[in-house]
Design an enzyme around this catalytic site. Structure first.
Site, short mmCIF file in Angstrom:
data_model
loop_
_atom_site.label_atom_id
_atom_site.label_comp_id
_atom_site.label_asym_id
_atom_site.label_seq_id
_atom_site.Cartn_x
_atom_site.Cartn_y
_atom_site.Cartn_z
CG ASP A 124 0.68 -5.67 -4.43
OD1 ASP A 124 -0.45 -5.15 -4.26
OD2 ASP A 124 1.72 -5.00 -4.50
CG ASN B 120 11.88 -0.65 -1.65
OD1 ASN B 120 10.91 -0.36 -2.35
ND2 ASN B 120 12.01 -1.82 -1.05
CG HIS C 14 8.06 -1.69 -3.58
ND1 HIS C 14 8.11 -2.05 -2.25
CD2 HIS C 14 6.94 -0.93 -3.68
CE1 HIS C 14 7.08 -1.55 -1.61
NE2 HIS C 14 6.36 -0.85 -2.45
CD GLU D 217 9.95 -5.07 -1.48
OE1 GLU D 217 10.22 -3.94 -1.95
OE2 GLU D 217 9.33 -5.20 -0.42
C1 F6R Z 1 0.29 -1.54 -3.57
C2 F6R Z 1 1.61 -1.67 -4.17
C3 F6R Z 1 2.79 -0.91 -3.69
C4 F6R Z 1 2.49 0.56 -3.37
C5 F6R Z 1 3.74 1.27 -2.87
C6 F6R Z 1 3.46 2.71 -2.50
O1 F6R Z 1 -0.64 -2.40 -4.20
O2 F6R Z 1 1.74 -2.47 -5.03
O3 F6R Z 1 3.79 -0.97 -4.68
O4 F6R Z 1 1.99 1.19 -4.52
O5 F6R Z 1 4.25 0.59 -1.76
O6 F6R Z 1 2.63 2.71 -1.38
P1 F6R Z 1 2.02 4.07 -0.81
O7 F6R Z 1 1.08 4.58 -1.82
O8 F6R Z 1 1.31 3.63 0.46
O9 F6R Z 1 3.17 4.97 -0.56
#
Ligand code: F6R
Length: 244
Positions: free
Chosen positions: A67, A136, A138, A143
């Protein structure tokens, strides 16, 4: 679904790095799907160490990140392109021409989404997809929603995601409100998926995602249907799993 429970974040990072190194050594021309966020930082630093120790070469890999914030300049220090350059791409022998993130500006979002899907398709799909887990549920920026989006798409970030990501910006108002993310369909087509999770704050969502019903309100739950998923998590993140 296979669970690897490591004692600490350090050992989650080491285990993940080892898996990725073995994969690249066995398939030097593989296509990697990469993630940003806090969780994979330890793994990237171990990959860089291994590269300097001559244990792995990234010369021939192709990468696609999950992303990118929509509207952000890739040169902005908060962009995911900048994160990848800073923590991984600039520190190893990867060919930057074979590293892709969704285009974040200068075209219509739908054009950026379609061309990302085409690029992934032309590369033959993702061989090894690395994922983190959002608070959440994702994965990528898919989401919680009424359905599982298939291809790359523009998303409105959930208020909880904006809040969680505001730690990296000077204030929540600066966090972009939209992002382009690979879809669930693309992630589910990856030949192997490795999910990294760390910390007690993720313990509850870990149970919902990996032991609860498969529902789009918890996007990561779809991974229960993938034939080759490994979840590498520390004891704190695994503390509410029934198998832990
Ligand atoms: C990042 C991504 C997100 C993160 C997720 C966890 O490229 O796609 O799905 O993997 O938000 O983020 P952290 O590791 O910061 O808790």
């Amino acid at each position: 679904m296979q669970f690897v429970i490591a004692d600490t974040y350090e050992s989650v990072s080491a285990q993940a790095a080892q898996e990725l190194i073995s994969f690249v050594n066995e398939s030097p021309y593989c296509v990697l799907g990469l993630a940003t966020g806090s969780t994979p930082l330890g793994m990237y630093s171990k990959l860089v160490e291994a590269y300097h120790a001559g244990e792995v070469s990234f010369e021939n890999v192709t990468t696609f990140n999950l992303d990118e914030y929509w509207g952000i300049d890739p040169a902005n220090s908060q962009s995911y392109r900048h994160y990848m350059d800073e923590h991984f791409f600039n520190l190893v022998n990867i060919d930057k021409n074979r590293t892709s993130l969704p285009q974040s500006q200068g075209v219509l979002p739908q054009v950026a989404c379609n061309s990302y899907d085409e690029l992934i398709f032309e590369a033959g799909g993702i061989d090894f997809q690395l994922l983190g887990l959002g608070n959440n549920g994702h994965i990528g920026f898919n989401e919680p929603a009424p359905n599982f989006p298939v291809g790359t798409h523009l998303v409105d970030l959930a208020p909880s995601t904006i809040q969680a990501n505001s730690r990296l910006f000077s204030c929540a108002d600066e966090v972009p409100r939209q992002a382009i993310t690979m879809g669930i369909g693309t992630i589910m087509h990856a030949r192997k998926v490795v999910v990294l999770v760390s910390g007690a704050g993720k313990a509850e969502i870990v149970v919902k995602a990996f032991e609860g019903p498969v529902v789009p309100e918890v996007p990561a739950s779809i991974l229960q249907l993938h034939p080759h998923v490994e979840v590498i998590l520390d004891r704190a993140a695994a503390s509410q799993l029934s198998l832990a």
